[in-house]
Design a protein around this motif. Structure first.
Motif, PDB file in Angstrom:
ATOM      1  N   VAL A 403      49.117  36.940  44.253  1.00 30.10           N
ATOM      2  CA  VAL A 403      48.222  37.798  43.455  1.00 30.10           C
ATOM      3  C   VAL A 403      46.793  37.264  43.408  1.00 30.10           C
ATOM      4  O   VAL A 403      45.926  37.856  42.763  1.00 30.10           O
ATOM      5  N   ARG A 404      46.568  36.154  44.145  1.00 31.86           N
ATOM      6  CA  ARG A 404      45.211  35.592  44.167  1.00 31.86           C
ATOM      7  C   ARG A 404      44.255  36.655  44.713  1.00 31.86           C
ATOM      8  O   ARG A 404      44.517  37.304  45.698  1.00 31.86           O
ATOM      9  N   GLY A 405      43.139  36.828  44.034  1.00 30.06           N
ATOM     10  CA  GLY A 405      42.174  37.834  44.483  1.00 30.06           C
ATOM     11  C   GLY A 405      42.376  39.189  43.833  1.00 30.06           C
ATOM     12  O   GLY A 405      41.636  40.133  44.088  1.00 30.06           O
ATOM     13  N   GLU A 406      43.399  39.328  42.973  1.00 28.95           N
ATOM     14  CA  GLU A 406      43.636  40.619  42.331  1.00 28.95           C
ATOM     15  C   GLU A 406      43.347  40.588  40.836  1.00 28.95           C
ATOM     16  O   GLU A 406      43.440  41.614  40.170  1.00 28.95           O
ATOM     17  N   GLU A 407      43.036  39.396  40.323  1.00 28.57           N
ATOM     18  CA  GLU A 407      42.823  39.270  38.879  1.00 28.57           C
ATOM     19  C   GLU A 407      41.512  38.542  38.610  1.00 28.57           C
ATOM     20  O   GLU A 407      40.989  37.853  39.477  1.00 28.57           O
ATOM     21  N   LEU A 409      38.389  39.353  38.211  1.00 31.78           N
ATOM     22  CA  LEU A 409      37.397  39.577  39.275  1.00 31.78           C
ATOM     23  C   LEU A 409      35.957  39.582  38.763  1.00 31.78           C
ATOM     24  O   LEU A 409      35.029  39.510  39.559  1.00 31.78           O
TER      25      LEU A 409
END
Ligand SMILES: Cc1ncc(COP(=O)(O)O)c(C=O)c1O
Length: 421
Positions: A403-407, A409
């Protein structure tokens, strides 16, 4: 040997125990032997061994190749980043691909790569514009499509005939060099050809070579001096005890012709360097009998897509054969929700029990490098064996990696268009 598979000097079962499965294992000594074989075969000519990073871009492998003097054939900014991080000098890097973006050109120009392998008139115009803007000179070769249909195991691995997106038709190439000769920021340095992958017969290479040499001599008469010829990669290996390309025989035919023409040589082997140095260890989860016998393992198409994407063949065997089992034709399948999720189909195999380990052979090339996170699967670990020394060279991905890059931001510091080097 004693009924238990070893990788280098190490028991495969110990590696699976230590790092978990599915697990890629690379025998680095095998890779280094292959490089030395290439260097010996082409010793008679000034040459650059530009290893094709797409086959397997693991940093630890690239570092070992850099130490042996290899350059790199890259196809994206990401591969340039990997190659440079591994210590491959920029002046030993060639950049292929039909869709190079402006930021990729900027990055490669600033690094000072050996040459862009240009695949269209539009790309050459863009390269000229970008180089002019930066006040730099772009060295390039035109990648020629010689319209040679080489027999490859799958239509997706043939690249040297007119129906593919690759390269510039032979008859149009001279015009690109003539146009470039009038541009201050472009420097024609060589000519490039790559006709496909998994080619086991030298003949198509020689046909392509002659076509390209004719182009070189036409250009010479017009005052466009080229200094190297890039023969690409594609040297076939054996997946199933079938023939492999005899690189030495190919070199014996190629080297005198290229030397006579007063050129140096670039070769871009990928698969033939790393392919047979890799195995994938995977554990049997279930054996399901439903009309057919399905051996369901913990590795699938997200770890190794070659079987379902290209119909690629990989030998599959039990890691521990000390307990005999009954042979049956089985499908070795993964856990993903796709009928196309298989590693082998209708394959005679000593049917293992749940919990046993299987080894999938010859996966060093286009194995991990084509792995994905489909079905939110964590990509597997990779380890390297050097005699009896073992190193983890990529850890297994974690749930957090997924999920890295999805939270979180807000204010992440990366432009919305992505990272600009
Ligand atoms: C331009 C180019 N060079 C080299 C290669 C490496 O091919 P192989 O791994 O079959 O040697 C490829 C593979 O697709 C390629 O596209």
């Amino acid at each position: 040997m004693d009924g238990e598979l070893r990788c280098g000097g190490v028991r495969a079962a110990d590696l699976a125990e230590r790092f978990g499965t599915p697990l890629y294992v690379y025998d680095i000594r095998r890779i280094e032997d292959r490089i030395q074989a290439f260097q010996k075969a082409f010793a008679g000519i000034d040459h650059l061994l530009a290893y094709s990073v797409k086959a397997n871009g693991n940093l630890s492998i690239l570092r070992r190749l850099a130490a042996l003097g290899c350059g790199a054939d890259i196809t994206s900014a990401g591969e340039l980043y990997r190659a440079r991080k591994a210590g491959i000098p920029a002046e030993h890097i060639v950049f292929a691909g039909v869709g190079k973006t402006e930021p990729e050109m900027v990055y490669a120009l600033r690094e000072g790569i050996y040459a862009f392998n240009v695949e269209s008139a539009g790309e050459l115009e863009r390269l000229d514009a970008v180089a002019s803007r930066l006040g730099l000179r772009a060295r390039f070769a035109v990648r020629v499509n010689p319209d040679v249909l080489s027999p490859t195991p799958h239509e997706y691995t043939a690249t040297g005939h007119a129906a593919t997106k690759f390269g510039v038709p032979l008859e149009d190439a001279a015009e690109l060099y003539r146009w470039a000769a009038r541009r201050r920021n472009l420097e024609a340095r060589g000519v490039d050809v790559h006709i496909g992958s998994q080619i086991v017969d030298p003949e198509p290479y020689l046909t392509a070579l002659e076509a390209v040499l004719r182009l070189v001599s036409v250009l010479r008469t017009e005052g466009v001096p080229l200094s190297y010829l890039d023969l690409g990669g594609g040297y076939g290996i054996s997946y199933d005890a079938g023939p492999e390309l005899n690189v030495e025989a190919l070199a014996q035919a190629v080297v005198p012709r290229v030397r006579e023409a007063g050129l140096s040589l670039v070769v871009e082997p990928g698969r033939s360097v790393v392919g047979d140095a890799g195995i994938l260890l995977t554990r049997v989860e279930y054996v399901k009998r439903a009309g057919k016998t399905f051996v369901i393992v913990d590795g699938g198409m997200s770890d190794l897509i070659r079987p379902s994407h290209y119909g690629g063949y990989h030998a599959v065997e039990r890691v521990d054969t000390r307990i005999p089992r009954r042979t049956e034709a089985v499908d070795v399948v993964g856990p993903l929700c796709e009928t196309g999720d298989f590693l082998a189909r209708d394959r005679p195999l000593d049917v293992p029990e749940a919990g046993e380990l299987l080894a999938v052979r010859t996966v060093g090339a286009y194995g991990f490098s084509m792995a994905s996170n489909y079905n939110a699967r964590r990509r597997p670990a990779e380890c390297m064996v050097d005699g009896d020394r073992v190193t983890l060279v990529r850890r297994r991905e974690t749930l957090d990696d997924l999920v890295r890059g999805e939270e979180n931001l807000d204010g992440a510091g990366v432009s919305e268009a992505g990272e600009d080097r």
